[in-house]
Scaffold this active site. Sequence first.
Site, PDB file in Angstrom:
ATOM      1  N   ASP A 219      -1.348 -29.967 -31.094  1.00  0.00           N
ATOM      2  CA  ASP A 219      -1.503 -30.703 -29.835  1.00  0.00           C
ATOM      3  C   ASP A 219      -0.830 -29.889 -28.736  1.00  0.00           C
ATOM      4  O   ASP A 219      -0.731 -28.674 -28.846  1.00  0.00           O
ATOM      5  CB  ASP A 219      -0.902 -32.106 -29.966  1.00  0.00           C
ATOM      6  N   HIS A 242      -2.737 -27.110 -27.625  1.00  0.00           N
ATOM      7  CA  HIS A 242      -3.514 -27.555 -26.464  1.00  0.00           C
ATOM      8  C   HIS A 242      -2.883 -27.112 -25.144  1.00  0.00           C
ATOM      9  O   HIS A 242      -3.146 -27.708 -24.105  1.00  0.00           O
ATOM     10  CB  HIS A 242      -3.660 -29.078 -26.480  1.00  0.00           C
TER      11      HIS A 242
END
Length: 396
Positions: A219, A242
């Site tokens: 993430d 991310h």
Amino acid sequence: MGGKMLSLATIAPLFLLLAFVGAAIADFNYDAYSYPKVFDVRRYGAKPDGKSDSSEAFLAAWNDACQYEGKARVVVPPGEYVTDTILFLGPCKGSMGFIMKGRLTPPDRLSHSDEWITFRYVNGLLVSGHGTFDGKGYVAPTPKPPAISLRFEFINDAVISHIRSLNSRNAHFQLFGSNKIRMHNLLIRAPGNSPNTDGIKIGASTDVHVTNSVIGTGDDCISILGKSSDIYVSQVLCGPGHGISVGSMGFYDNNAENDVVTDVTVTDCTFRGTSDGVRIKTWATANAGLVRNLTFSNIHLDSVDNPIVIDQEYCPYPPCKQVPSRIRIEDVTYDNVWGTSRTAVAVKLNCSKMYGCKGLVLRDINMVQKNGLDAVSFCSHAVGATHGVQKPSPCL
């Protein structure tokens, strides 16, 4: 008497000197230069065998250290220890340190499934030691979300450094309600396909520095959430993951003051193989908020899907609301950003139809596609200025 008597004029300066030295000695902060007192978890019964539950020993060592009026250090020597959910609670009578030299793992099932290690209400905290917190990765879902490895809640004046966090079940580090936090020389790792394993989540916190660290997760490498300000990120290698994100914001029905992020600097960072680079994301809801005074400078992006992103229609989980975002975005600068994009759109500034983005600055942007083709820009309701090299061609 053969000797001469000293006059008052002669001895008065000596008395003044002695008085000054005496006052300096009285005011000297011996604690600042003293050795800390060590509270070794093994002396409280902790066993470095990788299977015995050492939770009570860790907590007992912390509680004794917390009552010490001076520098206290809870020390975890080399070896593998297992602990259940633990809350290290302050305030304490002196400055506290948690020195992890070993390896700490949780049991397969925690007594509180969404919590593992939490530090709360501590003023003056050091967490260091070159040791490892290993969350042991994915666990089967329960009604509650999986455990965040390390929580720092309502902490003031802390240094978190030279620590490894591996295989978290949820986020690795979470800061909430904290101030003056210095995080550096961290190694944070989780598989690129592991859900919700943010490296560092910063919420409702101020004066936070994250520097000289390597973060690769499933993430966000770093996520900066509402009610946060004065955040500085430098010399971070991010990937997989991310990217570094401001938000998401606007999802919950909060007061507008809860969805505010201001004064953020991200500089001298490298992104390698991430889905996103530097990103601002807000949900398309009616919840109000503000993002202001952000600078992304000296950013190198190597094979990144979406290098520069403002997404005010963020909605990873349909169905999505179709209303303009009420999060205002103002005064955001991108300066000296270069590298390669795995997609054609290297710059995407998708702003709210209601407010738009104001005060955007793009200076010296040099992005091409990974395959060598020219990249493109996309803008919607974005207002600002460009300076210097602009590749791809700007759409402001």
